[in-house]
Design an enzyme around this catalytic site. Structure first.
Site, short mmCIF file in Angstrom:
data_model
loop_
_atom_site.label_atom_id
_atom_site.label_comp_id
_atom_site.label_asym_id
_atom_site.label_seq_id
_atom_site.Cartn_x
_atom_site.Cartn_y
_atom_site.Cartn_z
N GLU A 180 0.86 -1.27 0.05
CA GLU A 180 0.06 -0.01 0.07
C GLU A 180 0.91 1.23 0.09
O GLU A 180 0.61 2.18 0.94
CB GLU A 180 -1.02 0.03 1.00
N GLU A 375 -5.83 -8.12 -0.96
CA GLU A 375 -6.31 -7.98 0.21
C GLU A 375 -7.90 -7.78 -0.07
O GLU A 375 -8.13 -6.83 -1.24
CB GLU A 375 -5.75 -6.97 0.98
C1 BG6 Z 1 -4.38 -2.81 4.73
C2 BG6 Z 1 -3.15 -3.30 5.04
O1 BG6 Z 1 -4.61 -1.43 4.85
O2 BG6 Z 1 -5.56 -2.93 5.34
C3 BG6 Z 1 -3.30 -4.29 6.29
O3 BG6 Z 1 -2.38 -3.91 4.07
C4 BG6 Z 1 -4.66 -4.00 7.18
O4 BG6 Z 1 -2.24 -4.41 6.98
C5 BG6 Z 1 -5.57 -4.11 6.33
O5 BG6 Z 1 -4.62 -4.93 8.28
C6 BG6 Z 1 -7.01 -3.88 7.37
O6 BG6 Z 1 -6.82 -2.94 7.81
P1 BG6 Z 1 -7.01 -2.93 9.58
O7 BG6 Z 1 -6.92 -1.69 10.20
O8 BG6 Z 1 -8.60 -3.41 9.89
O9 BG6 Z 1 -6.03 -4.12 10.07
#
Ligand code: BG6
Length: 477
Positions: A180, A375
């Site tokens: 990211e 993701e």
């Molecule tokens: C992304 C990241 O921004 O979102 C992860 O690459 C992160 O590391 C994921 O865990 C979800 O965000 P959060 O804050 O709910 O863990």
């Protein structure tokens, strides 16, 4: 039940994703140095995490224990295999390999750990997908060099990349450089500049300029890594990793459309540089307009051109919306507005499955490269029943809706999509808040926000659902 029974292409990589610092724990084992994330305290949705200068006895640091994957990875990977995973995305913690970040020789115990993890995956035919830098910057590089404000980090990162590529190229084909990388556009929000680049702005310093300088060095480092990877193994695929939240205009008013275009330019120029090998015209104009005299050399520009990425990996959780109100430039911290057409999660993240199809088409039109959704998912509070079940139908619904849109992008729109690795397939520490209770997984980890629990693993309802999705290659959702 969704009705679209079509399957994905036969070689589609179904899997899941985690990151070293959010799952491994064992923060001082195997010769590991401190990562910046080892100094992030526990927060929640109303209270941001603090970043302390040293480890303070009165604070709790969730990454120190995380999900204890460091000790339990054989059990975890066995569960992933039971679900039928074709791939598993994780990151290599930089300070496990170079505890300080600037050493010449790597730490063999750290290298051995990832050999063992990757071998365990391959034993079940699960292909590891690896991010080199998922916010795990060695703390020493912050204390000694000020993080990515210093050009020397390019050399340190290139060394780290080379060591990993040489060691694992026979086990890992798909790599990503910086997780990211574009999330630091929100440079005004405390933490973002630090998480991505390890930068602590000094009083009076221009945070925006700092962000652009750090991002430039990271993009050059990424381009070098791509070249090193290809020299070591021409089969290696080295990609970008972009946080994709499409920014829609709130209305069809032409000024809103134009402003949303500017917002997209501001948030996604990183991907332009990664994929095209040069800065877009608008960014160069923007730097000049702002009077940013950035350290960008002719040699850097050559590196960018020579090290364009092989594919675009991206995260997709939500979309944004914006509205023109006379602003000169888009500011992510100021200019996002609620979209009345979508719902939100308990953490206020806008749920927009159609936006995923939009994003897949947008990337394809712009870069003509293969894509990888690395993701996606929905953080939620789960309830473990007395007989160790989790009825997470909300998670299943979220993923069904997103996979349907993904299917349409692939089968109806012709998008080249390599695979899908939903986030936090095993419960882990949430990055934004540090909560363990903001869960994403198919596999429940019995631990609370303070690391209390047995750490036993339990299969949620979504575990069985996803297993069937994979077994039917996406036909049964
Ligand atoms: C992304 C990241 O921004 O979102 C992860 O690459 C992160 O590391 C994921 O865990 C979800 O965000 P959060 O804050 O709910 O863990």
């Amino acid at each position: 039940m969704a009705e679209d029974k079509r399957e994905f292409p036969a070689d589609f990589l179904w899997g899941g994703a985690v990151a070293a610092h959010q799952i491994e724990g064992a923060y001082q084992e195997g010769g590991k140095g401190l990562a910046i994330t080892d100094l992030f305290t526990l927060g929640d949705k109303d209270h941001p995490r603090k970043i302390t200068e040293t480890i303070e006895a009165s604070e709790y640091y969730p990454e120190h224990v995380a999900s204890d994957f460091y000790h339990r990875y054989p059990e975890d990977i066995k569960l992933l295999a039971e679900m039928g995973f074709k791939c598993f995305r994780t990151s290599i913690s930089w300070p496990r390999i170079f505890p300080q970040g600037d050493e010449l020789e790597p730490n063999e115990a750290g290298l051995k750990f990832y050999d063992d993890v990757f071998d365990e995956c391959l034993k079940y035919g699960i292909e590891p997908i690896v991010t080199l830098s998922h916010f795990e910057l060695p703390l020493h590089l912050v204390q000694e060099y000020g993080g990515w404000r210093d050009r020397r980090l390019i050399e340190f990162f290139a060394r780290f990349a080379e060591v990993c590529f040489k060691r694992y190229h026979n086990k890992v084909k798909y790599w990503m450089t910086f997780n990211e990388i574009n999330n630091q556009t929100n440079f005004e929000v405390s933490g973002h500049l630090y998480t991505n680049s390890g930068i602590v702005p000094e009083a009076g310093e221009d945070r925006e300029k700092l962000m652009y300088q750090a991002a430039h060095y990271e993009l050059v480092a990424s381009a070098q890594a791509v070249q090193i990877g290809h020299q070591i193994d021409p089969e290696m695929q080295v990609g970008a990793m972009i946080a994709m939240c499409p920014i829609y205009p709130l209305t069809a008013k032409p000024e809103d459309i134009l402003f949303a275009q500017r917002a997209m330019q501001t948030r996604y120029w990183f991907a332009d540089v990664h994929a095209n090998g040069f800065y877009p015209r608008w960014m160069k104009h923007f730097f000049a307009k702002k009077g940013f005299d950035l350290d960008i050399t002719a040699a850097d520009l050559k590196q960018l051109q020579a090290g364009t990425v092989d594919y675009i990996g991206f995260s997709y959780y939500m979309s944004f919306a914006t509205k023109y109100q006379g602003q000169a430039d888009f500011n992510e911290n100021r200019d996002l507005v609620d979209n009345p057409y979508v719902k939100t999660t308990e953490w206020g993240w806008q749920i927009d499955p159609v936006g995923l199809r939009y994003a897949l088409n947008w990337f394809t039109d712009r870069y003509h490269l293969p894509l990888f959704i690395v993701e996606n998912g929905m953080g939620a509070y789960d309830q473990l029943t007395e007989d160790h079940q989790v009825h997470d139908d909300y998670r299943i619904k979220y993923m069904q809706d997103h996979i349907i849109q993904m299917k349409r992008a692939v089968l109806d729109d012709g998008v080249k999509l390599l695979g899908y690795t939903p986030w936090g397939c095993i419960d882990l520490v949430a990055h934004g808040t540090g909560e363990m209770s903001k869960r994403y997984g198919f596999i429940y980890v019995d631990s609370d926000d303070h690391g209390h629990g047995t750490f036993d693993r339990y299969r949620k309802d979504s575990f069985f659902w996803y297993k069937n999705v994979i077994a039917s290659n996406g036909a049964e959702l």
